[in-house]
Scaffold this active site. Structure first.
Site, PDB file in Angstrom:
ATOM      1  N   HIS A 192      -9.695   1.014   4.470  1.00 58.70           N
ATOM      2  CA  HIS A 192      -8.435   1.264   5.182  1.00 58.70           C
ATOM      3  C   HIS A 192      -8.694   2.276   6.305  1.00 58.70           C
ATOM      4  O   HIS A 192      -9.513   3.180   6.151  1.00 58.70           O
ATOM      5  CB  HIS A 192      -7.373   1.796   4.214  1.00 58.70           C
ATOM      6  N   GLU A 238      -5.990  -5.176  10.382  1.00 57.99           N
ATOM      7  CA  GLU A 238      -4.980  -4.128  10.497  1.00 57.99           C
ATOM      8  C   GLU A 238      -5.298  -3.244  11.701  1.00 57.99           C
ATOM      9  O   GLU A 238      -6.002  -2.239  11.577  1.00 57.99           O
ATOM     10  CB  GLU A 238      -4.968  -3.310   9.202  1.00 57.99           C
ATOM     11  N   LYS A 243       0.038   4.285  -0.244  1.00 56.10           N
ATOM     12  CA  LYS A 243      -0.601   5.495   0.292  1.00 56.10           C
ATOM     13  C   LYS A 243      -0.279   6.672  -0.656  1.00 56.10           C
ATOM     14  O   LYS A 243      -0.087   6.439  -1.847  1.00 56.10           O
ATOM     15  CB  LYS A 243      -0.148   5.759   1.732  1.00 56.10           C
ATOM     16  N   GLY A 295       2.666  -1.133   4.303  1.00 57.94           N
ATOM     17  CA  GLY A 295       2.704   0.284   3.934  1.00 57.94           C
ATOM     18  C   GLY A 295       4.140   0.762   3.811  1.00 57.94           C
ATOM     19  O   GLY A 295       4.803   0.592   2.783  1.00 57.94           O
ATOM     20  N   GLY A 296       4.659   1.336   4.907  1.00 52.96           N
ATOM     21  CA  GLY A 296       5.992   1.940   4.913  1.00 52.96           C
ATOM     22  C   GLY A 296       7.072   1.092   4.253  1.00 52.96           C
ATOM     23  O   GLY A 296       7.836   1.586   3.412  1.00 52.96           O
ATOM     24  N   SER A 312       2.920  -2.337  10.423  1.00 51.70           N
ATOM     25  CA  SER A 312       4.370  -2.359  10.686  1.00 51.70           C
ATOM     26  C   SER A 312       5.054  -3.656  10.308  1.00 51.70           C
ATOM     27  O   SER A 312       5.999  -4.081  10.983  1.00 51.70           O
ATOM     28  CB  SER A 312       4.657  -2.032  12.152  1.00 51.70           C
ATOM     29  N   ASN A 346       0.860  -1.189   0.000  1.00 55.25           N
ATOM     30  CA  ASN A 346       0.000   0.000   0.000  1.00 55.25           C
ATOM     31  C   ASN A 346       0.895   1.238   0.000  1.00 55.25           C
ATOM     32  O   ASN A 346       1.471   1.587   1.018  1.00 55.25           O
ATOM     33  CB  ASN A 346      -0.900  -0.034   1.252  1.00 55.25           C
TER      34      ASN A 346
END
Ligand code: PGA
Length: 254
Positions: A93, A165, A10, A237-238, A216, A8
């Site tokens: 989300h 999540e 974002k 994500g990150g 995470s 993702n």
């Protein structure tokens, strides 16, 4: 075991950065047994189509609007992302739920629109810290599932993936000192999700539905999180923004 790995993005990267990323990811994940899905911003979808077609990497959007067409300035429909080549869409989300005030009713309509247009849905559910501190997370997630999937038939669940999540575990919501979620905590909530699917549909549906974990997931913990048989994959994500990191996680044999 084959896993589903969803990236993702974002609101990150430019089209030209994503072009480099997509080409590199396709090369670096060649031969993976996992289902790899990247979800960049809308503006990058045609680039994804151009540079990922022919690879085994799928791509999707991070949202759609619930109506098919009309006077909705600034919105993007399911048909539009499908036409751009997307086969997946992330819905529900916590960024959308919390920052854009999306309700379960709206998410339910979006899921129906996505399914009607032949898209696969990654439905995100999960509690915030307050709900968890009050020990209400199981009831909260059960209600999200019930409301989000209202009116969706069992055969349509084939195109639905649920991502657990927890909002408090997402990298941008926590400070570095917060401990990672434990495998036991993940499994307890995955079990809550499967039991709810069994209650609303059938045992078969609960066994067949794919349940991912998100929050995470990174190079330091992916082996533990994805090596766990109870989860069918992860939404990242990150750590997906760095192509080398994402490729390592996407390529691994679990
Ligand atoms: P994270 O984000 O991997 O950076 O925690 C996951 C997500 O929000 O989908």
């Amino acid at each position: 075991m084959k896993k589903i790995i969803v990236g993702n993005f974002k609101m990150n990267s430019t089209v030209s950065e994503f072009k480099t990323y997509a080409m590199s990811l396709a090369t670096k994940t060649k031969g993976t047994k996992n289902t790899v899905v990247v979800c960049p911003p809308y503006t990058h979808l045609t680039t994804a189509k151009e540079f990922l077609t022919g690879s085994k990497i799928f791509f999707g959007a991070q949202n759609i609007f619930d109506a098919e067409s009309g006077a909705y300035t600034g919105e993007i429909s399911a048909k539009m992302i499908k036409d751009a080549g997307a086969t997946y869409v992330i819905l529900g989300h916590s960024d959308r739920r919390n920052k854009f005030k999306e309700t379960d009713k709206l998410i339910n309509r979006k899921i129906k629109t996505a399914l009607a247009n032949g898209l696969k849905v990654v439905l995100c559910v999960g509690e915030n810290l307050q709900t968890r501190t009050a020990k209400q997370e199981a009831a909260f997630v059960r209600k999200q599932i019930d409301d989000d999937l209202k009116g969706i038939y069992e055969n349509e669940l084939e195109s639905v993936i649920i991502a657990y999540e927890p909002v408090w575990a997402i990298s941008t919501n926590r400070d570095e000192k917060t401990k990672d979620i434990t495998t036991k905590e993940i499994n307890r909530m995955v079990d809550v999700i499967r039991k709810e699917i069994e209650a609303q549909y059938s045992k078969k549906a609960s066994q067949n539905i794919n349940v991912l974990y998100g929050g995470s997931v990174n190079l330091g913990n992916y082996k533990r999180i994805l090596g766990n048989e109870a989860v069918d994959g992860a939404i990242i994500g990150g750590a997906c923004l760095d192509v080398d990191n994402f490729a390592i996680i996407a390529k691994e044999n679990y």
